[in-house]
Design a protein around this motif. Structure first.
Motif, PDB file in Angstrom:
ATOM      1  N   ASN A  42     128.849  97.168  64.260  1.00  0.00           N
ATOM      2  CA  ASN A  42     129.781  96.290  63.541  1.00  0.00           C
ATOM      3  C   ASN A  42     129.403  96.097  62.069  1.00  0.00           C
ATOM      4  OD1 ASN A  42     131.804  95.655  65.374  1.00  0.00           O
ATOM      5  ND2 ASN A  42     130.415  94.296  66.480  1.00  0.00           N
ATOM      6  N   LEU A  55     139.662 101.944  72.115  1.00  0.00           N
ATOM      7  CA  LEU A  55     139.303 101.658  73.508  1.00  0.00           C
ATOM      8  C   LEU A  55     137.866 102.065  73.792  1.00  0.00           C
ATOM      9  CD1 LEU A  55     142.528 102.715  75.440  1.00  0.00           C
ATOM     10  CD2 LEU A  55     141.758 100.427  74.901  1.00  0.00           C
ATOM     11  N   ALA A  92     135.490  99.573  72.290  1.00  0.00           N
ATOM     12  CA  ALA A  92     135.401  98.372  73.128  1.00  0.00           C
ATOM     13  C   ALA A  92     134.514  98.626  74.338  1.00  0.00           C
ATOM     14  CB  ALA A  92     136.805  97.957  73.566  1.00  0.00           C
ATOM     15  N   GLN A 119     130.836  98.954  73.248  1.00  0.00           N
ATOM     16  CA  GLN A 119     130.288  97.646  72.869  1.00  0.00           C
ATOM     17  C   GLN A 119     130.021  96.763  74.091  1.00  0.00           C
ATOM     18  OE1 GLN A 119     132.854  95.922  69.914  1.00  0.00           O
ATOM     19  NE2 GLN A 119     131.734  96.916  68.239  1.00  0.00           N
ATOM     20  N   ALA A 120     130.705  97.063  75.189  1.00  0.00           N
ATOM     21  CA  ALA A 120     130.526  96.243  76.394  1.00  0.00           C
ATOM     22  C   ALA A 120     129.283  96.632  77.182  1.00  0.00           C
ATOM     23  CB  ALA A 120     131.764  96.367  77.283  1.00  0.00           C
ATOM     24  N   ILE A 121     128.665  97.740  76.807  1.00  0.00           N
ATOM     25  CA  ILE A 121     127.434  98.137  77.514  1.00  0.00           C
ATOM     26  C   ILE A 121     126.348  97.105  77.179  1.00  0.00           C
ATOM     27  CG2 ILE A 121     125.621  99.902  77.661  1.00  0.00           C
ATOM     28  CD1 ILE A 121     127.788 101.967  76.929  1.00  0.00           C
ATOM     29  N   PRO A 122     125.729  96.535  78.218  1.00  0.00           N
ATOM     30  CA  PRO A 122     124.705  95.515  77.948  1.00  0.00           C
ATOM     31  C   PRO A 122     123.623  96.026  76.995  1.00  0.00           C
ATOM     32  CG  PRO A 122     125.216  95.596  80.281  1.00  0.00           C
ATOM     33  CD  PRO A 122     125.932  96.748  79.654  1.00  0.00           C
ATOM     34  N   GLN A 123     123.300  95.190  76.067  1.00  0.00           N
ATOM     35  CA  GLN A 123     122.347  95.552  75.025  1.00  0.00           C
ATOM     36  C   GLN A 123     120.971  95.898  75.617  1.00  0.00           C
ATOM     37  OE1 GLN A 123     123.528  95.779  72.042  1.00  0.00           O
ATOM     38  NE2 GLN A 123     121.646  96.370  70.978  1.00  0.00           N
ATOM     39  N   GLU A 124     120.620  95.231  76.753  1.00  0.00           N
ATOM     40  CA  GLU A 124     119.307  95.493  77.344  1.00  0.00           C
ATOM     41  C   GLU A 124     119.150  96.951  77.746  1.00  0.00           C
ATOM     42  OE1 GLU A 124     121.589  93.458  78.321  1.00  0.00           O
ATOM     43  OE2 GLU A 124     120.830  91.680  79.313  1.00  0.00           O
ATOM     44  N   GLU A 149     118.553  98.994  74.708  1.00  0.00           N
ATOM     45  CA  GLU A 149     117.210  98.747  74.183  1.00  0.00           C
ATOM     46  C   GLU A 149     116.141  99.354  75.085  1.00  0.00           C
ATOM     47  OE1 GLU A 149     117.182  94.543  73.719  1.00  0.00           O
ATOM     48  OE2 GLU A 149     118.322  94.608  71.840  1.00  0.00           O
ATOM     49  N   LEU A 153     125.847  88.154  75.503  1.00  0.00           N
ATOM     50  CA  LEU A 153     126.786  88.974  76.265  1.00  0.00           C
ATOM     51  C   LEU A 153     127.956  88.142  76.763  1.00  0.00           C
ATOM     52  CD1 LEU A 153     124.361  91.182  78.342  1.00  0.00           C
ATOM     53  CD2 LEU A 153     126.010  91.958  76.634  1.00  0.00           C
ATOM     54  N   ARG A 163     132.456  90.229  69.714  1.00  0.00           N
ATOM     55  CA  ARG A 163     132.756  91.498  70.382  1.00  0.00           C
ATOM     56  C   ARG A 163     133.818  91.239  71.427  1.00  0.00           C
ATOM     57  NH1 ARG A 163     127.309  94.061  72.505  1.00  0.00           N
ATOM     58  NH2 ARG A 163     127.788  92.421  73.963  1.00  0.00           N
TER      59      ARG A 163
END
Lengths: 290, 498
Positions: A94, A174, A177, A180-185, A188, B10, B20
């Motif tokens: 972003n 799409l 979106a 971006q919805a994939i969990p950041q953990e 990481e 989240l 988001r």
């Protein structure tokens, strides 16, 4: 469940049901009935049974149109999918530049397909078009290229270019979106494990966005199988009807030729083909969920 | 800024202060946006939108659609006739106006002329003015067909004359045989009358006329060492003159044939076949097409030769009609078949800026293989009254009005359009006297031909039809000409016999 609660449920469903019956089921049944008639609109309908369907299978132009439509779908779908996905990978963060890029790429999506086709029609004009002028000024070509209506392959690619410009942003947004919805953990964790960017894309992002990929594929395939505006405006089926898509051929028979029954039969056949594609997509989606 | 756990980020969808959107929410928003955008785009996609390749293709009136049109808000001008003012511009009338008649007219025709005729009528008939609605010309046939099926029809309408037989034969128009003024009809454009007649009954009168003719650029003739006052009188001369002109300057070609426009070719190329005695389309089931191949073949061979020798701009292969009307006015074509509307387009007229007003050019009839054989396509629109109209008497009054001497001169001729009656005293008018080219082109009305067939669009006007397919094989392939004709003939006869 009590009778009262059942009744309440029906009341909730009723508006949607009425909508579907009025605007989908009833017109569909009417189309089935029309396809069994020889009807020009200005003369009374004449029941001919399945003759329109038999005529369709014996109509060489119908097969030419269907084959061209499948070819167009086969070419444009991977372009939109891969192109949209690659762009989405670039613009997922972003940052200001990403947001600007997303806006720029997505803007053509909100333009009407007719308007964008008209725009590209004039951009490809041999005498007035900017595309030829640009290429000539750069010394890439010596004389104007006849992009539309002369060579079927060139016309097809010109249309594909225009649609890619128009639609790429839809898939991109799409995908953005979904990514971006994939969990950041998870992201990481893979980074901690030493996974590079492409490894993360292959092992994490692609699998976790599979449902969106299938959805966009489905939308893209159905849209391409129903392609009309862009060919109606940019090539009018030329040259020699080689770029007449199935929907264009349905339109041509139903209205200008006033063969409404035959056009309805062609529509039915096309609907069955699209239904087949949709079923395959749904099966694939369900398998991916297991 | 307080610390937020990953889980909280989240849930809230916030990261680094930027929201988001969840995929499902994003998708719903996008779909909603697309639907709104689509609805906005579609709202204009019905009867009044413009489209290029298909829509721009001229029907029988070829590129008349490119002709500049007067706007309703234009400055009002009037002509004094017998003490009364005859308005040729006015404000549009709402269909809700009491006593008004509703009229449909196609786009792509001669809107300038129709606007003026309606204004003239409205000026004289304030108690029953006409509310004019333009229908996209490629959608006119099916719009009318749908209207007839549902009862949603106008009180009267302008119809491309070549569709007359299709609707008269189906009994969908009201007969006016004994209602229109027979004296006025006696000299009405024969092509219009023929297409408005079915089994000896008349169903309409001419609304406006467009004729095709051969235009030649005198400046290029002079530059090529040709006599600028002597146009070609047969196809051999035309070929030789075109050869002399081609290449005298970069981008200059001797002749022009649009390669992707069925309507343009029936308008400008078919007359060469007619002049040689040929007939193209079958009229009704059982009728023969392409009569006779022996007569048609030499004309097609000539057209192929013109292409093979490079006398026609290669870019013409993609010309679908969108820019056809601008080609002659570009000054880069020596000789070209086009229509009367091109005079106004090139030279301009009162209130209309010409494309190339300084260009010197002449107009002559389209020749055939032999000197003296000439032909022209007579196109345009007819006024008809669809079944279901409840204003037949008023519609007939409008028909008689536009056929009157006064309107013929003070509206048609004044706006430099063809009069729809051929009386010499009408064509010998002060407006034509100022533009002699119009008198030259007016001669085409008397020899003009109009195809008469029940399936004109499918046979001829459609980009998918056998007529254009045949021409493209002639122009751009080496296929045997006789085979090409035989294929077109078979396909046309199959279509008409369906």
């Amino acid at each position: 469940m009590t009778n009262r609660s059942r009744l309440t449920g029906i009341w909730y469903v009723l508006p949607a049901l009425a909508f579907v019956i009025a605007f989908t089921a009833w017109p569909f049944l009417q189309m089935v009935w029309i396809s069994l008639n020889d009807w020009s609109l200005i003369t009374p309908p004449d029941f001919v049974g399945f003759q329109n369907y038999l005529d369709a299978f014996a109509d060489s132009q119908f097969w030419v149109s269907l084959s061209f439509t499948l070819k167009y779908t086969l070419y444009i779908t991977p372009i939109l999918m891969i192109g949209g996905y690659l762009v989405s990978l670039l613009v997922t963060p972003n940052s200001g530049l990403s947001r600007l890029t997303r806006t720029v790429v997505f803007t053509p999506v909100v333009i009407g397909l007719g308007a964008s086709s008209l725009l590209w029609y004039w951009l490809f004009s041999p005498n007035y078009g900017l595309v030829n002028k640009f290429l000539m000024d750069l010394g890439i070509i010596d004389s104007p290229v006849l992009w539309l209506g002369v060579d079927a392959n060139l016309s097809n690619w010109a249309v594909i270019l225009s649609i890619t410009w128009k639609v790429l942003g839809f898939g991109m947004i799409l995908f953005v979106a979904a990514i971006q919805a994939i969990p950041q953990e998870i992201t990481e964790a893979t980074m901690v494990d030493g996974a590079g960017f492409w490894q993360r894309v292959r092992k994490v992002i692609l699998p976790l966005t599979r449902r969106t990929i299938l959805l966009v594929t489905l939308v893209s395939v159905i849209g391409s199988l129903l392609a009309f505006d862009q060919f109606y405006i940019m090539t009018a089926g030329q040259p020699r009807n080689l770029t007449a898509t199935s929907t264009f051929y349905v339109y041509l028979n139903s209205f200008p030729y006033l063969k409404l029954g035959y056009g309805a039969a062609l529509s039915m056949i096309l609907a069955l083909i699209i239904l087949g594609f949709t079923v395959v997509q749904m099966i694939l989606t369900r398998r991916s969920e297991r | 800024m307080g610390h937020t756990s990953k889980e909280e980020r989240l849930v809230t969808g916030r990261k680094h202060g930027v929201r988001r959107l969840q995929p499902s929410v994003m998708m719903i928003l996008i779909l909603a946006w697309a639907m709104v955008a689509g609805a906005c785009a579609d709202s204009g996609a019905g009867d009044t939108t413009t489209s290029a390749a298909a829509e721009e293709e001229p029907t029988t009136t070829a590129a008349a659609e490119e002709e500049p049109t007067t706007t309703a808000a234009a400055e009002e001008t009037t002509t004094s006739v017998a003490g009364e003012a005859l308005a040729v511009t006015c404000d549009p009338v709402s269909p809700d106006t009491e006593g008004s008649l509703t009229m449909w007219e196609r786009t792509g025709g001669n809107a300038q002329m129709v606007d003026a005729l309606v204004c003239a009528w409205n000026g004289r008939n304030p108690d029953r003015p006409i509310s004019l609605e333009y229908i996209e010309h490629t959608a006119m046939v099916d719009r009318l067909a749908r209207g007839l099926a549902t009862g949603d029809v106008p009180d009267l309408m302008g119809m491309d004359l070549i569709y007359g037989p299709q609707f008269t034969s189906a009994g969908q128009l009201l007969e006016v045989t004994d209602l229109v003024d027979q004296d006025l009809m006696a000299t009405a454009s024969p092509g219009h009358v023929a297409t408005a007649t079915w089994e000896d009954s008349l169903y309409g009168v001419p609304l406006y006329a467009d004729v095709s003719a051969l235009f030649w650029n005198k400046d290029l003739f002079e530059a090529a060492g040709l006599d600028p006052e002597t146009p070609p009188t047969n196809l051999t001369e035309l070929h030789d003159m075109a050869a002399a002109i081609t290449g005298i300057e970069d981008g200059v070609y001797g002749y022009y044939l649009p390669g992707n426009c069925a309507g343009c070719n029936i308008f400008t190329f078919a007359p060469m076949i007619w002049a040689n005695g040929g007939k193209i389309e079958p009229a009704a089931p059982g009728d023969e097409a392409m009569v006779t191949p022996e007569v048609i073949a030499p004309v097609l061979e000539w057209a192929r030769m013109m292409h093979q020798e490079g006398l026609i701009d290669p870019a013409a292969q993609s010309e679908d009609g969108a820019t056809f009307a601008q080609v002659f006015g570009s000054g880069n074509v020596g000789i070209m078949g086009t229509g009367n509307f091109n005079i106004t387009l090139v030279s301009g007229a009162e209130g209309i800026e010409g494309q190339n007003p300084d260009m010197n050019y002449g107009v002559t009839l389209i020749p055939g293989l032999n000197t003296g054989d000439v032909a022209s396509f007579l196109g345009g629109d007819i006024v008809v009254v669809p079944q279901g109209s409840e204003r037949l008497d008023d519609a007939v009054d409008f028909m008689n009005f536009i056929l009157s001497d006064e309107v013929q001169v003070e509206v048609y001729a004044k706006l430099l359009n063809m009069t729809t009656r051929t009386d010499p005293e009408l064509t010998d008018n002060p407006y034509y006297a100022e533009v002699p080219l119009l008198q030259d082109v007016a001669a085409a009305i008397e020899i003009g031909q109009t195809p008469f067939t029940l399936k004109f669009f499918e046979l001829v006007n459609s980009p998918q039809g056998p007529w254009l397919q045949m021409l493209q094989r002639v122009y751009y392939s080496d296929d045997d000409i006789n085979t090409v004709i035989a294929d077109a003939k078979a396909e046309m006869e199959a279509i008409i016999n369906e």
